[in-house]
Design a protein around this motif. Sequence first.
Motif, PDB file in Angstrom:
ATOM      1  N   LEU A  61       0.673  -1.679   0.104  1.00  0.00           N
ATOM      2  CA  LEU A  61      -0.276  -0.230  -0.308  1.00  0.00           C
ATOM      3  C   LEU A  61       0.447   0.897   0.155  1.00  0.00           C
ATOM      4  O   LEU A  61       1.642   1.432   0.711  1.00  0.00           O
ATOM      5  CB  LEU A  61      -0.794  -0.503   0.988  1.00  0.00           C
ATOM      6  N   LEU A  62       0.122   2.351  -0.430  1.00  0.00           N
ATOM      7  CA  LEU A  62       1.582   3.452  -1.059  1.00  0.00           C
ATOM      8  C   LEU A  62       1.586   3.903   0.360  1.00  0.00           C
ATOM      9  O   LEU A  62       2.991   4.480   0.993  1.00  0.00           O
ATOM     10  CB  LEU A  62       0.256   4.534  -2.160  1.00  0.00           C
ATOM     11  N   ARG A  63      -0.030   3.766   1.277  1.00  0.00           N
ATOM     12  CA  ARG A  63       0.629   4.601   2.786  1.00  0.00           C
ATOM     13  C   ARG A  63       1.555   3.922   3.672  1.00  0.00           C
ATOM     14  O   ARG A  63       2.143   4.422   4.487  1.00  0.00           O
ATOM     15  CB  ARG A  63      -0.839   4.570   3.596  1.00  0.00           C
ATOM     16  N   ASP A  64       1.646   2.180   3.313  1.00  0.00           N
ATOM     17  CA  ASP A  64       2.762   2.112   4.138  1.00  0.00           C
ATOM     18  C   ASP A  64       4.566   2.408   3.624  1.00  0.00           C
ATOM     19  O   ASP A  64       5.499   1.816   4.136  1.00  0.00           O
ATOM     20  CB  ASP A  64       2.777   0.278   3.949  1.00  0.00           C
ATOM     21  N   ASP A  98      -3.163  -5.533   5.934  1.00  0.00           N
ATOM     22  CA  ASP A  98      -4.067  -4.406   5.742  1.00  0.00           C
ATOM     23  C   ASP A  98      -4.342  -4.282   4.479  1.00  0.00           C
ATOM     24  O   ASP A  98      -4.947  -3.889   3.368  1.00  0.00           O
ATOM     25  CB  ASP A  98      -2.776  -3.124   6.084  1.00  0.00           C
ATOM     26  N   VAL A  99      -3.492  -5.329   2.775  1.00  0.00           N
ATOM     27  CA  VAL A  99      -3.370  -5.681   1.658  1.00  0.00           C
ATOM     28  C   VAL A  99      -4.748  -6.288   1.914  1.00  0.00           C
ATOM     29  O   VAL A  99      -5.208  -5.692   0.044  1.00  0.00           O
ATOM     30  CB  VAL A  99      -2.191  -6.171   1.221  1.00  0.00           C
ATOM     31  N   GLU A 100      -4.970  -7.124   2.303  1.00  0.00           N
ATOM     32  CA  GLU A 100      -5.592  -7.981   2.820  1.00  0.00           C
ATOM     33  C   GLU A 100      -7.021  -7.323   2.329  1.00  0.00           C
ATOM     34  O   GLU A 100      -7.714  -7.720   1.678  1.00  0.00           O
ATOM     35  CB  GLU A 100      -5.654  -9.072   3.049  1.00  0.00           C
ATOM     36  N   LEU A 101      -7.149  -6.578   3.548  1.00  0.00           N
ATOM     37  CA  LEU A 101      -8.400  -5.741   3.580  1.00  0.00           C
ATOM     38  C   LEU A 101      -8.756  -4.927   2.691  1.00  0.00           C
ATOM     39  O   LEU A 101      -9.680  -4.772   1.382  1.00  0.00           O
ATOM     40  CB  LEU A 101      -8.337  -4.893   4.617  1.00  0.00           C
ATOM     41  N   LEU A 185     -15.785  -9.013   6.316  1.00  0.00           N
ATOM     42  CA  LEU A 185     -17.069  -8.780   8.006  1.00  0.00           C
ATOM     43  C   LEU A 185     -15.536  -9.329   9.159  1.00  0.00           C
ATOM     44  O   LEU A 185     -15.455  -8.265   9.803  1.00  0.00           O
ATOM     45  CB  LEU A 185     -18.250  -9.245   7.839  1.00  0.00           C
ATOM     46  N   SER A 186     -15.458 -10.827   8.778  1.00  0.00           N
ATOM     47  CA  SER A 186     -15.146 -11.108   9.846  1.00  0.00           C
ATOM     48  C   SER A 186     -13.119 -10.541  10.280  1.00  0.00           C
ATOM     49  O   SER A 186     -12.858 -10.241  11.160  1.00  0.00           O
ATOM     50  CB  SER A 186     -14.049 -12.571   9.565  1.00  0.00           C
ATOM     51  N   MET A 187     -12.523 -10.114   9.460  1.00  0.00           N
ATOM     52  CA  MET A 187     -11.767  -9.098   8.789  1.00  0.00           C
ATOM     53  C   MET A 187     -11.758  -7.312  10.083  1.00  0.00           C
ATOM     54  O   MET A 187     -11.023  -7.592  11.143  1.00  0.00           O
ATOM     55  CB  MET A 187     -10.832  -8.950   8.398  1.00  0.00           C
ATOM     56  N   LEU A 188     -12.281  -7.139   9.138  1.00  0.00           N
ATOM     57  CA  LEU A 188     -12.845  -6.167   9.674  1.00  0.00           C
ATOM     58  C   LEU A 188     -13.428  -5.327  11.393  1.00  0.00           C
ATOM     59  O   LEU A 188     -12.852  -4.684  11.907  1.00  0.00           O
ATOM     60  CB  LEU A 188     -14.494  -5.369   8.973  1.00  0.00           C
ATOM     61  N   LEU A 189     -13.905  -6.824  11.378  1.00  0.00           N
ATOM     62  CA  LEU A 189     -14.725  -6.792  13.104  1.00  0.00           C
ATOM     63  C   LEU A 189     -13.046  -7.640  13.872  1.00  0.00           C
ATOM     64  O   LEU A 189     -13.485  -6.645  14.879  1.00  0.00           O
ATOM     65  CB  LEU A 189     -15.528  -7.839  13.510  1.00  0.00           C
ATOM     66  N   GLY A 190     -12.251  -8.197  13.321  1.00  0.00           N
ATOM     67  CA  GLY A 190     -11.661  -8.458  14.331  1.00  0.00           C
ATOM     68  C   GLY A 190      -9.909  -7.121  13.832  1.00  0.00           C
ATOM     69  O   GLY A 190      -9.577  -7.906  15.002  1.00  0.00           O
ATOM     70  N   SER A 191     -10.348  -6.902  13.592  1.00  0.00           N
ATOM     71  CA  SER A 191      -9.325  -6.221  13.939  1.00  0.00           C
ATOM     72  C   SER A 191      -9.299  -4.947  14.025  1.00  0.00           C
ATOM     73  O   SER A 191     -10.031  -5.037  15.583  1.00  0.00           O
ATOM     74  CB  SER A 191      -9.232  -4.821  12.270  1.00  0.00           C
ATOM     75  N   SER A 192      -8.192  -4.706  14.730  1.00  0.00           N
ATOM     76  CA  SER A 192      -7.429  -3.583  15.943  1.00  0.00           C
ATOM     77  C   SER A 192      -8.262  -2.024  15.711  1.00  0.00           C
ATOM     78  O   SER A 192      -8.301  -1.718  16.722  1.00  0.00           O
ATOM     79  CB  SER A 192      -6.236  -3.377  16.367  1.00  0.00           C
ATOM     80  N   GLN A 193      -8.367  -1.648  14.995  1.00  0.00           N
ATOM     81  CA  GLN A 193      -8.596  -0.227  14.195  1.00  0.00           C
ATOM     82  C   GLN A 193     -10.287  -0.721  14.686  1.00  0.00           C
ATOM     83  O   GLN A 193     -10.118  -1.208  13.932  1.00  0.00           O
ATOM     84  CB  GLN A 193      -7.745   0.288  12.581  1.00  0.00           C
ATOM     85  N   LYS A 194     -11.121   0.250  14.591  1.00  0.00           N
ATOM     86  CA  LYS A 194     -12.053   1.039  14.987  1.00  0.00           C
ATOM     87  C   LYS A 194     -13.090   0.646  13.384  1.00  0.00           C
ATOM     88  O   LYS A 194     -12.463   1.357  12.576  1.00  0.00           O
ATOM     89  CB  LYS A 194     -12.772   2.261  15.985  1.00  0.00           C
TER      90      LYS A 194
END
Length: 247
Positions: A61-64, A98-101, A185-194
Motif C-alpha cells: 500500500l502506498l501509505r506503508d 492491511d493489503v488483504e483488507l 466482515l470477519s477481518m473488519l470486526l477482528g481488526s485492532s482499528q475501529k
Amino acid sequence: MTSVRGYRIIANLCCGARFSTPRYGSINFTAYEYWTDSQRVHSLAPTDGGLRRCTCGALFLLRDAIEIGFEDTQETAPATYVTDDELASLLALPMTVDVELVVRRRYWRFLNDPYRDLYRAHRKSVDDADKEAKKGATTLWRSLGRKLLGTKPPPSAVVVSPAHLFTVPPFNATEPQRGNMQVLLSMLLGSSQKADPLEIAELYRELENYDEAQKAIEQFEAEEHVASKLLRELIKEKANEPMRYRM
C-alpha cells in the motif's frame, strides 16, 4: 478540483525499490455516481486504496512505503497499478492483513458492478416510460384545452405520471460474493482499528442479516448524512440491494 503538486519518491519496505507517487495539492471527491457499498463511479479522487505491485512482485500500500524524496516532475517510475480484474487471483497470494483488507474491499465492489449495470438499465427503462407518460398527458390536455376554447389544463394534470414505487432489480449475491463479504466482515470486526459502522452495516445488509445490520448502524455516532439516512431506511425495509444515491 484535484491538483498535483510534484511527486513523492517512496521506497518499498519489501525490497527497497523506489517509485514515485503524486503529491496532491487538493482533492475533489466529486463522482458521477455514489453507491451504498462506497463505490464511487468516475470519481475525481483516487478510489484504488493505494494498492500497488512492486517490481519484486510483492503487493503493498502506498501509505506503508517510506518517503525518501521529492521531484517536481515525474522522473521516477510509478509502481504498477493493480486492476480490478486481477483481484480474484491475488487472494491466493501471501499478503499482509492491511493489503488483504484493501483487496477484499475492492473485490466486493467489483463483484457488485454487474448488478450496477442491471440497476442502471432498469431505472432508465422506468424513467423513459415515466417521461413518455408525462408527454402523453401533456399532449392530451393541450388537445382538450383547444377544444374547450383555450382552457388551460391544471398544472397537476400536466405533470402527472403513473403511480409506481421506486423499484430496482432483485439482488441475489453469488457464492463468491457472499464468501468474500463474510471474510471481509470477519477481518473488519477482528481488526485492532475501529471499523466503520456504515461499512459493517452495508455488508450485513447485502448478506440479508438485518438484525446485525441494525446493531451496526446504531454504532454510527457522527452527523447524519445522505448515505447513513438511506442505509437506515433500507435496513428498516429489509432491502439488500446495493443502492445508488445523490449527494
